[in-house]
Design an enzyme around this catalytic site. Structure first.
Site, short mmCIF file in Angstrom:
data_model
loop_
_atom_site.label_atom_id
_atom_site.label_comp_id
_atom_site.label_asym_id
_atom_site.label_seq_id
_atom_site.Cartn_x
_atom_site.Cartn_y
_atom_site.Cartn_z
N SER A 1 -4.40 -5.77 10.09
CA SER A 1 -3.59 -6.96 10.37
C SER A 1 -2.20 -6.49 10.84
O SER A 1 -1.20 -6.73 10.18
CB SER A 1 -3.50 -7.85 9.13
OG SER A 1 -2.85 -7.19 8.06
N HIS B 1 -9.57 -8.12 6.08
CA HIS B 1 -9.97 -6.96 5.26
C HIS B 1 -11.30 -7.15 4.55
O HIS B 1 -11.75 -6.28 3.83
CB HIS B 1 -8.90 -6.65 4.20
CG HIS B 1 -7.60 -6.18 4.77
ND1 HIS B 1 -6.46 -6.05 4.02
CD2 HIS B 1 -7.27 -5.79 6.02
CE1 HIS B 1 -5.47 -5.61 4.78
NE2 HIS B 1 -5.93 -5.46 6.00
N GLU C 1 -4.51 -10.96 0.59
CA GLU C 1 -4.37 -10.09 -0.59
C GLU C 1 -3.89 -10.84 -1.82
O GLU C 1 -2.93 -11.60 -1.76
CB GLU C 1 -3.35 -8.97 -0.31
CG GLU C 1 -3.74 -8.13 0.89
CD GLU C 1 -2.70 -7.07 1.26
OE1 GLU C 1 -1.80 -6.78 0.45
OE2 GLU C 1 -2.81 -6.55 2.39
N GLU D 1 -9.58 -2.60 0.93
CA GLU D 1 -8.59 -2.01 0.03
C GLU D 1 -9.11 -1.91 -1.40
O GLU D 1 -8.33 -1.74 -2.35
CB GLU D 1 -7.28 -2.79 0.11
CG GLU D 1 -6.67 -2.72 1.50
CD GLU D 1 -5.27 -3.30 1.60
OE1 GLU D 1 -4.80 -3.93 0.64
OE2 GLU D 1 -4.65 -3.12 2.67
N ASP E 1 -0.25 -11.57 -0.54
CA ASP E 1 0.07 -11.36 0.88
C ASP E 1 -0.92 -12.14 1.71
O ASP E 1 -2.02 -11.66 2.00
CB ASP E 1 0.01 -9.87 1.24
CG ASP E 1 0.24 -9.65 2.73
OD1 ASP E 1 0.63 -10.61 3.43
OD2 ASP E 1 0.01 -8.52 3.21
N GLU F 1 4.35 -12.22 0.23
CA GLU F 1 4.58 -11.47 1.48
C GLU F 1 4.02 -12.23 2.68
O GLU F 1 2.96 -12.87 2.57
CB GLU F 1 3.87 -10.12 1.33
CG GLU F 1 3.91 -9.21 2.56
CD GLU F 1 3.11 -7.94 2.31
OE1 GLU F 1 3.02 -7.48 1.15
OE2 GLU F 1 2.54 -7.40 3.29
N ASP G 1 6.62 -8.30 6.14
CA ASP G 1 5.80 -7.17 6.61
C ASP G 1 5.70 -7.26 8.13
O ASP G 1 6.51 -6.66 8.85
CB ASP G 1 4.43 -7.22 5.91
CG ASP G 1 3.42 -6.26 6.52
OD1 ASP G 1 3.82 -5.37 7.28
OD2 ASP G 1 2.20 -6.37 6.23
N LYS H 1 6.34 0.32 5.64
CA LYS H 1 5.15 1.05 6.08
C LYS H 1 5.62 2.09 7.09
O LYS H 1 6.08 1.73 8.19
CB LYS H 1 4.17 0.10 6.77
CG LYS H 1 3.47 -0.88 5.83
CD LYS H 1 2.70 -1.92 6.65
CE LYS H 1 1.69 -2.68 5.83
NZ LYS H 1 1.16 -3.86 6.57
N SER I 1 4.37 0.59 1.05
CA SER I 1 3.00 0.12 1.25
C SER I 1 2.10 1.13 1.96
O SER I 1 2.53 1.83 2.88
CB SER I 1 3.03 -1.17 2.07
OG SER I 1 1.73 -1.58 2.45
N HIS I 2 0.86 1.14 1.55
CA HIS I 2 -0.23 1.81 2.29
C HIS I 2 -0.61 0.96 3.50
O HIS I 2 -0.02 -0.10 3.73
CB HIS I 2 -1.43 1.98 1.35
CG HIS I 2 -2.05 0.66 0.94
ND1 HIS I 2 -3.33 0.52 0.47
CD2 HIS I 2 -1.53 -0.61 0.95
CE1 HIS I 2 -3.57 -0.75 0.21
NE2 HIS I 2 -2.51 -1.45 0.49
N ARG I 3 -1.64 1.37 4.25
CA ARG I 3 -2.27 0.53 5.26
C ARG I 3 -3.72 0.28 4.84
O ARG I 3 -4.27 1.00 4.00
CB ARG I 3 -2.28 1.21 6.66
CG ARG I 3 -0.94 1.50 7.28
CD ARG I 3 0.02 0.35 7.32
NE ARG I 3 -0.42 -0.85 8.02
CZ ARG I 3 0.06 -1.29 9.18
NH1 ARG I 3 1.02 -0.59 9.80
NH2 ARG I 3 -0.36 -2.41 9.73
N SER I 4 -4.34 -0.72 5.46
CA SER I 4 -5.74 -0.99 5.09
C SER I 4 -6.65 0.16 5.52
O SER I 4 -7.67 0.43 4.89
CB SER I 4 -6.20 -2.31 5.68
OG SER I 4 -5.97 -2.36 7.07
N LYS J 1 2.50 -0.95 -3.13
CA LYS J 1 1.15 -1.50 -3.10
C LYS J 1 0.24 -0.48 -2.43
O LYS J 1 0.56 0.05 -1.37
CB LYS J 1 1.08 -2.88 -2.44
CG LYS J 1 1.40 -3.00 -0.98
CD LYS J 1 1.00 -4.40 -0.48
CE LYS J 1 1.03 -4.51 1.03
NZ LYS J 1 0.50 -5.79 1.52
P1 PGA Z 1 -2.82 -3.78 7.28
O1 PGA Z 1 -2.69 -4.70 5.99
O2 PGA Z 1 -2.62 -2.37 6.86
O3 PGA Z 1 -4.20 -4.10 7.76
O4 PGA Z 1 -1.75 -4.26 8.23
C1 PGA Z 1 -1.75 -4.52 4.98
C2 PGA Z 1 -0.76 -5.65 4.93
O5 PGA Z 1 -0.85 -6.63 5.70
O6 PGA Z 1 0.16 -5.59 4.13
ZN ZN Z 2 1.14 -7.54 4.74
#
Ligand code: PGA
Ligand code: ZN
Length: 418
Positions: free
Chosen positions: A39, A153, A162, A205, A240, A281, A307, A332, A359-362, A383
């Site tokens: 996303s 996801h 999320e 995730e 989120d 978020e 984000d 990120k 933050s991680h990514r998906s 997260k």
């Molecule tokens: P993404 O999702 O890594 O697919 O962008 C994570 C988020 O939206 O926070």
């Molecule tokens: Zn997000």
């Protein structure tokens, strides 16, 4: 000591190719792997893909070649301990605003690998080197664990992406993780009882992907699991919705119904009144500023995280500050594409009194860079998905090691106070 860079194509947690970079000085060898979103925000730096027949067009051979043939010679004689000089050399070479010439995935892989090499040369843990760069106090983060997955996801009908457990009332990171893992298991039992065992298959995730559609239903299940374990004083919830993905022709498509920004804001307000919500978020589309301003007025004390709105970009952060669109940054590293800029984005946010959630990514990997980053930044919030799937637990497990070694204090509830 010259820097030798060597990149290669490896795969991420979705089976898509990504860039891995080794940085060595003849004695030490550091390694970094770049994550990838699904996303993704439209304002993110460019992730260079080959767009040929391999891997459905997602190959990264061009980005790998850019590291090996163009970035490596430009960084060879630099000092990895000077992260600013390393990253600026790559910005100069790339010379575009969104890193489209070399690829943000090429630049970030080299940036993170050099950062790790510098820590090795100094003989300190990575979080300590990050702390030296950021001039912040180390802090163990509150983990935000995404235990119900929807949106892009998961293969269910939940439009919102999320639903996270936030054990902010724990005394330390290890206890926070234990409480969240126990709640995750209890939640699994509740879902199986109502929807059968298919409902606990997991999404990208590691969260469950039950056959739900109403956006409040995951909140009801999470709250029930928390209360049945007697954790209501310690465990909160974060969401989120990743609303840019629900935004169709100026409206938000939720459970088959088109909602205006005002109607959606009312819905969030009701959720915040009914459930123990501590962070929200991307409640609105990345370019729907009016929606963001509205939610800030309706829920002025709630942490509202940007984000897709901010994409870890100092210019977007400044724009959001001018408009009072949110009060926290989702950080990120691959959205902006370098360690220097990610730390600058965090510091800009701290200076304004905002929160920062790393933050991680998906699409993730076994790389644990963000675990050290969040501690070294003293951000207090991370997260990294559910307490399940190796690419998610790799970060939590690294945080357990850092807590044991550093004795750093735990962020706790106060990091969410806005
Ligand atoms: P993404 O999702 O890594 O697919 O962008 C994570 C988020 O939206 O926070
Ligand atoms: Zn997000």
């Amino acid at each position: 000591m010259a820097i030798n860079l060597k990149a290669r194509e490896v795969i991420d947690s979705r089976g898509n190719p990504t860039v891995e970079v080794d940085a060595s000085d003849g004695t030490n060898r550091a390694r970094a792997i770049v994550p990838s979103g699904a996303s993704t925000g439209v304002h993110e730096a460019l992730e260079l893909r080959d767009k040929d027949v391999r891997y459905g067009g997602k190959g990264v051979r061009t980005a790998v070649a850019n590291v090996n043939n163009r970035i490596a010679p430009a960084l060879a004689d630099l000092d990895p301990k000077d992260q600013g000089a390393i990253d600026h050399a790559m910005f100069t070479l790339d010379a575009t605003k969104n890193k489209s010439a070399l690829g943000a995935n090429a630049i970030l892989g080299a940036s993170m690998a050099c950062c790790r090499l510098a820590a090795m040369q100094k003989g300190v843990p990575l979080y300590q080197h990050v702390q030296d760069i950021s001039s912040r106090k180390a802090l163990m983060p509150v983990p935000c664990l995404n235990v119900i997955n929807g949106g892009v996801h998961a293969g269910n009908d939940l439009d919102m992406q999320e639903y996270m457990l936030v054990p902010a009332g724990a005394d330390n990171f290890a206890e926070a993780l234990r409480m969240a893992a126990e709640t995750y298991h209890h939640l699994k039992g509740l879902l199986e009882k109502k929807y059968g065992k298919n409902s606990t298959n997991v999404g990208d995730e590691g969260g469950f992907a039950p056959p739900m559609a109403r956006p409040e239903e995951p909140l009801e299940f999470l709250t029930a699991a928390i209360e049945e374990l007697g954790l209501q004083d310690k465990m909160m919830i974060a969401m989120d919705p990743a609303s840019s993905e629900m935004f169709k022709e100026g409206k938000y498509l939720v459970q088959g119904t088109s909602l205006s920004a005002g109607e959606l804001a009312d819905r969030y307000q009701a959720m915040a009144q009914t459930f123990p919500l501590i962070s929200l978020e991307d409640p609105f589309d990345q370019d729907d500023l009016e929606g963001w301003k509205l939610i800030r007025q309706k829920l002025p004390k709630l942490q509202i995280v940007g984000d897709d709105l901010l994409v870890t970009n100092p210019e977007r952060i400044a724009m959001a500050m001018d408009n009072d669109a949110c009060n926290a940054l989702l950080l990120k590293v691959n959205q902006i594409g370098s360690v220097t800029e990610a730390i600058a984005a965090a510091n800009k946010s701290f200076d304004a009194g905002w929160g920062v959630m790393v933050s991680h990514r998906s699409g993730e990997t076994e790389d644990t860079f963000i675990a050290d980053l969040v501690v070294g930044l003293g951000a207090g919030q991370i997260k990294s998905g559910a307490p399940a799937r190796g690419e998610r637990t790799a970060k939590y497990n690294q945080l357990l090691r850092i807590e044991e070694e550093s004795g750093a204090a735990f962020g706790g509830r106060k990091v969410f106070e806005r």
